[in-house]
Design an enzyme around this catalytic site. Sequence first.
Site, PDB file in Angstrom:
ATOM      1  N   GLU A 182       5.148 -19.009 -21.786  1.00 27.28           N
ATOM      2  CA  GLU A 182       6.317 -19.498 -22.518  1.00 27.28           C
ATOM      3  C   GLU A 182       7.477 -18.500 -22.500  1.00 27.28           C
ATOM      4  O   GLU A 182       7.921 -18.033 -23.545  1.00 27.28           O
ATOM      5  CB  GLU A 182       5.906 -19.825 -23.965  1.00 27.28           C
ATOM      6  CG  GLU A 182       4.839 -20.892 -24.025  1.00 27.28           C
ATOM      7  CD  GLU A 182       4.308 -21.183 -25.423  1.00 27.28           C
ATOM      8  OE1 GLU A 182       4.148 -22.365 -25.741  1.00 27.28           O
ATOM      9  OE2 GLU A 182       4.076 -20.232 -26.196  1.00 27.28           O
ATOM     10  N   TYR A 197      -8.623 -25.114 -28.261  1.00 30.45           N
ATOM     11  CA  TYR A 197      -7.724 -24.474 -29.229  1.00 30.45           C
ATOM     12  C   TYR A 197      -8.286 -24.804 -30.612  1.00 30.45           C
ATOM     13  O   TYR A 197      -8.144 -25.915 -31.110  1.00 30.45           O
ATOM     14  CB  TYR A 197      -6.284 -24.979 -29.062  1.00 30.45           C
ATOM     15  CG  TYR A 197      -5.470 -24.150 -28.068  1.00 30.45           C
ATOM     16  CD1 TYR A 197      -6.074 -23.581 -26.954  1.00 30.45           C
ATOM     17  CD2 TYR A 197      -4.104 -23.930 -28.248  1.00 30.45           C
ATOM     18  CE1 TYR A 197      -5.342 -22.818 -26.050  1.00 30.45           C
ATOM     19  CE2 TYR A 197      -3.365 -23.165 -27.346  1.00 30.45           C
ATOM     20  CZ  TYR A 197      -3.990 -22.619 -26.243  1.00 30.45           C
ATOM     21  OH  TYR A 197      -3.272 -21.870 -25.353  1.00 30.45           O
ATOM     22  N   ASP A 226       3.195 -10.254 -31.010  1.00 27.29           N
ATOM     23  CA  ASP A 226       3.919 -11.502 -30.761  1.00 27.29           C
ATOM     24  C   ASP A 226       5.252 -11.389 -31.484  1.00 27.29           C
ATOM     25  O   ASP A 226       5.554 -10.346 -32.077  1.00 27.29           O
ATOM     26  CB  ASP A 226       3.109 -12.724 -31.228  1.00 27.29           C
ATOM     27  CG  ASP A 226       3.403 -13.950 -30.371  1.00 27.29           C
ATOM     28  OD1 ASP A 226       4.586 -14.356 -30.317  1.00 27.29           O
ATOM     29  OD2 ASP A 226       2.480 -14.485 -29.756  1.00 27.29           O
ATOM     30  N   HIS A 254       7.800 -13.733 -26.082  1.00 30.93           N
ATOM     31  CA  HIS A 254       7.058 -13.637 -27.353  1.00 30.93           C
ATOM     32  C   HIS A 254       7.225 -12.237 -27.932  1.00 30.93           C
ATOM     33  O   HIS A 254       6.243 -11.603 -28.348  1.00 30.93           O
ATOM     34  CB  HIS A 254       5.567 -13.949 -27.135  1.00 30.93           C
ATOM     35  CG  HIS A 254       5.279 -15.424 -27.045  1.00 30.93           C
ATOM     36  ND1 HIS A 254       5.050 -16.200 -28.154  1.00 30.93           N
ATOM     37  CD2 HIS A 254       5.219 -16.251 -25.984  1.00 30.93           C
ATOM     38  CE1 HIS A 254       4.838 -17.454 -27.761  1.00 30.93           C
ATOM     39  NE2 HIS A 254       4.941 -17.510 -26.459  1.00 30.93           N
TER      40      HIS A 254
HETATM   41  C1  ACM Z   1      -0.288 -20.330 -25.270  1.00 27.07           C
HETATM   42  O1  ACM Z   1      -0.836 -21.171 -26.002  1.00 27.07           O
HETATM   43  N1  ACM Z   1       1.025 -20.156 -25.343  1.00 27.07           N
HETATM   44  C2  ACM Z   1      -1.042 -19.525 -24.330  1.00 27.07           C
END
Ligand code: ACM
Length: 645
Positions: free
Chosen positions: A327, A418, A188, A266
């Site tokens: 993103e 999450y 990342d 990312h």
């Molecule tokens: C994510 O939470 N950007 C997959």
Amino acid sequence: MRALFLTLALSSAAMAAEPLPIIPQPRSVDLADGSCKLSGDIGISAADSLKNEAAYLGARLKNGLGLAVSLDRGGPIKLSIAPGLPPEGYRLRITPQGVAIEGGDSAGLFYGIQTLLQLLPVQVYGSYSPKQGMLEIPIVAIEDSPAFPWRGLHLDSARHFMPKVFVMKLLDLMAIHKLNRLHWHLVDSEGWRLEIKKYPKLTQVGQDQPAWYPGEDPTDHSIKAGFKYGSFHGGGFYTQDDVREIVAHAAKLHIEIMPEIEFPAHAMAMFTAYPEFSTTGKVPVVKSNHSPDLINVDEKSINFLKDILDETMALFPGKWIHFGGDEAPKGQWKQSEFVQKRIKELGLKSEDELQSWLFGQMAAHVAKKGKVAVGWEEITHGFLPEGAVVMPWLSMDTAAKVANSGHPVILCPVGPLYFDSYQTTDPTDNQALYKGPFTLRAVYQFNCDLNNVAADKRGNIWGAQAQLWTELMPKPEHVEYQAFPRSAALAEALWTTADRKDFKSFQQRLVRHVERLDVMKVNYRKLEAGAPISWSKETISPGRKDLVLEGPVGLDLQPGAYEATPGYQDGGFGLWFDRIELVADGKVIASDAHRGFTGSNPKDAVYKLVVETAVPKGSKVTLRAFADSHEGTDSTGEIGFRKVK
Ligand code: ACM
């Protein structure tokens, strides 16, 4: 005053029928009187093809319980394959003569072994204990198989590096929960954690930075967590030998690891090491979770990605490889003359389609080695390459659409999956977070059967996974706290068919299950004692200053500090509380009177209850809460209760 006495699970009748402490709950359990007693040198018989599973069971019996075990001379524990059983399914029969486990395949046999372990003393999960000379197992017949084939956890080793021993431990923990996929987020913006021999600078970037910052340490509640997106968090990467070791361990546990090599965004760590492969050709400067930096689409950048994927595929023998794709703001591609030219040449209509094209190029590349490409929800924004697997995290409507269009889907919704979210509204608990509360109950109630998926497309929902993003979880103990016991609830949500799910039974079984986590030295979030009180608009009457909610406490109370935490889950407004007390045999033994508000911005909603002397066993103990229902009458919530010291 009207007392609402909520009937909870641990009544004496329910105690009499206490379920076997198996998590996840099997399809059928037929318990009979009596037990099987095994002693001396216990033989485990298995065909050569099942030696891995026999060795796993033998090691647990030896190392955990100190029993003598032989793997090569037959004996009362018989392991075999029964081809008629479903994939990952098993049949476990315990008779006075011994134990027979048949698997539909070796994974099924392994899960049968996991169920057997849950019928043994919890020390079976530990290191050598000389205490046990004999095993006593209840007579039972169990038939079992999973509801969903993809039962996963995701681990972010990029934002904060997670040491190899911890990844191994997490795999061990997944195995005892019958979870079978680890999605490993290895790269990342904040760190590149996978050794790539052809591009050594990838893992050199940021190594001189601290692995975490004091201000991010969630164990210090006096400092507000303040993760800096785009700041490197050095302190580690996995060598290729480390990865081979981890992958081999996972394989023994029937867990497939899916690596994630993220593009086109990312990627600040990637471009800081090798700016020549980014769209601008420059080292990134904007430090943000939505970093504008994107991979270029020229031949050399595409070959760079292919080289990385080649080394990655050589390390991970599994079928799936994740390309990220989330993103990715398209500004740099919009502004690049070269990229715009490529879009035209390729006959594409937009930057989103360019991302789809790039995904397709890489999917075709990995397909040559028999691998299937997976991506986050955003890969649906252009066009989806044939066969791609989608992980929706933002919208379950998108998940349903994708499944209806014929693509496989793995559900990863932010709420409630999450796990970098807090677990209650108790302010002392907000170690990590991102959002919430996503309670144990909410995770348990998670249902993969989206009702807007056509009946003949339901098979496209492969299952689900919980995400462990580590921006705000710098250390393994924080990950453990966020992951457990919610992963036990996830396991049951994915393995157990809907008709067999029962939260109260789960809570009862969990009391025993966390003893296993204790033996495995897991920093799990301590259970609420017994079933908590819950409220909803059906159970509260509006406009009362003197609403009493009361429910039984399911644990023996020892002297010490306890906490009751009324937590709002949803509704227009929260409830106010004025007092919460503990009552034993009609007598108040601890009380905390102050005004506290539950709601999305809770205030003072933690009630400290100090028990001075042990409450005799068999006493009737209840938690009693005094609420003011002038507001919040459409709310839903529950009162957690747990020992804190
Ligand atoms: C994510 O939470 N950007 C997959």
